[in-house]
Design a protein around this motif. Structure first.
Motif: not given
Length: 285
Positions: A205-207, A78-79, A169-175, A108-109
């Motif tokens: 996960p691509n973003t 699953v990456g 439509g911007a990326p995030r890092i979720l902890c 992941y992502g």
């Protein structure tokens, strides 16, 4: 078994935390002990020579199966990736910030986000409605400036920030303060809280990137939120703080950020913002 497989095998062993994984790997490197040789060690050797502190954990390491580990195949399929403190590509930002960094990180992502210009918007629990509005405003300012938000998912303060990148439509890092599967669902495809699903039906996960110091199948435990908060502070190059409870976790993150040279901005909505200014923080009026 490769070193990568050995690392995962250690990390997925019940009772073995990230620091123990790091100690074992470092000791194996120092003594030139291969995974095959490690598996032949007795519980006594693990206790005396490899830093394992509990006999039950040493006995489990010495006896559990090492063949056909289903975790490697499942996580790789699953990456999901993992990195330890002994790896050269462990995020340097975390070690710069945290005196006790997580020994193992699962990701992941979109891995490239770890090298981006990041920021976080933090606020103590039970923030006032006006403070929640300021969280949203500061997050939007950062996103529109091309920065990447680092945030959590399971408090109103974190959620208020986490939905803003979705609108643009911007990326995030979720902890996370738990494993991936509890937060994102069995297929790792769900947005982790209800308000986010109004903007995006499935996690992308691509973003985005999700980072957790806890095993992918782990649930939440009471101490996890402090580890999660330190991880957010560690990955953010700028820390914006809206409300700070005196003596609380957010205050500690602000002080640590200033100590390690991060940009720290504190809202004048915080009671002790003048003290933070004296320490070197910028003030958000």
């Amino acid at each position: 078994m490769t070193r990568r497989e050995f690392t995962l095998w250690l990390a997925m062993t019940p009772g073995v935390g990230g620091r123990t994984v790091t100690r074992i790997l470092a000791r194996c490197d120092l003594l030139s002990v291969s995974p095959k040789e490690f598996f032949a060690l007795s519980p006594e050797s693990l206790l005396e020579e490899f830093g394992v502190k509990q006999r039950r954990v040493a006995e489990l390491l010495a006896t559990q199966s090492r063949e056909n580990d289903p975790n490697l195949e499942r996580l790789t399929a699953v990456g999901i990736n993992w990195v330890t403190l002994t790896d050269a590509h462990y995020p340097a930002r975390i070690e710069e910030f945290d005196a006790d960094p997580p020994g193992v990180l699962f990701t992941y992502g979109n891995q490239s986000l770890l090298n981006s210009k990041t920021f976080s918007v933090l606020s103590s629990r039970n923030s006032m409605p006006a403070s929640l509005e300021l969280i949203e405003k500061l997050t939007e300012d950062g996103v529109l400036a091309g920065e990447v938000l680092v945030t959590g998912h399971d408090t109103p303060e974190y959620q208020r920030a986490a939905v803003v990148p979705l609108r643009w439509g911007a990326p995030r890092i979720l902890c996370l303060d738990r494993g991936f599967y509890e937060a994102l669902g069995e297929n790792l495809s769900e947005e982790p809280f209800r308000a986010a699903r109004l903007w995006r039906y499935q996690f992308d996960p691509n973003t985005d990137l999700v980072v957790s110091p806890f095993r992918p199948l782990a649930g939440f435990a009471g101490v996890n939120n402090k580890v999660r908060d330190r991880l957010i502070g560690s990955l953010a190059l700028r820390l914006d703080l809206v409300e700070i409870s005196p003596g609380g976790n957010m205050e500690r993150l602000a002080i640590q950020g200033l100590k390690c040279g991060r940009t720290v901005r504190v809202s004048d909505r915080s009671i002790g913002y003048r003290l933070m200014k004296e320490r070197g923080a910028e003030i958000i009026g």
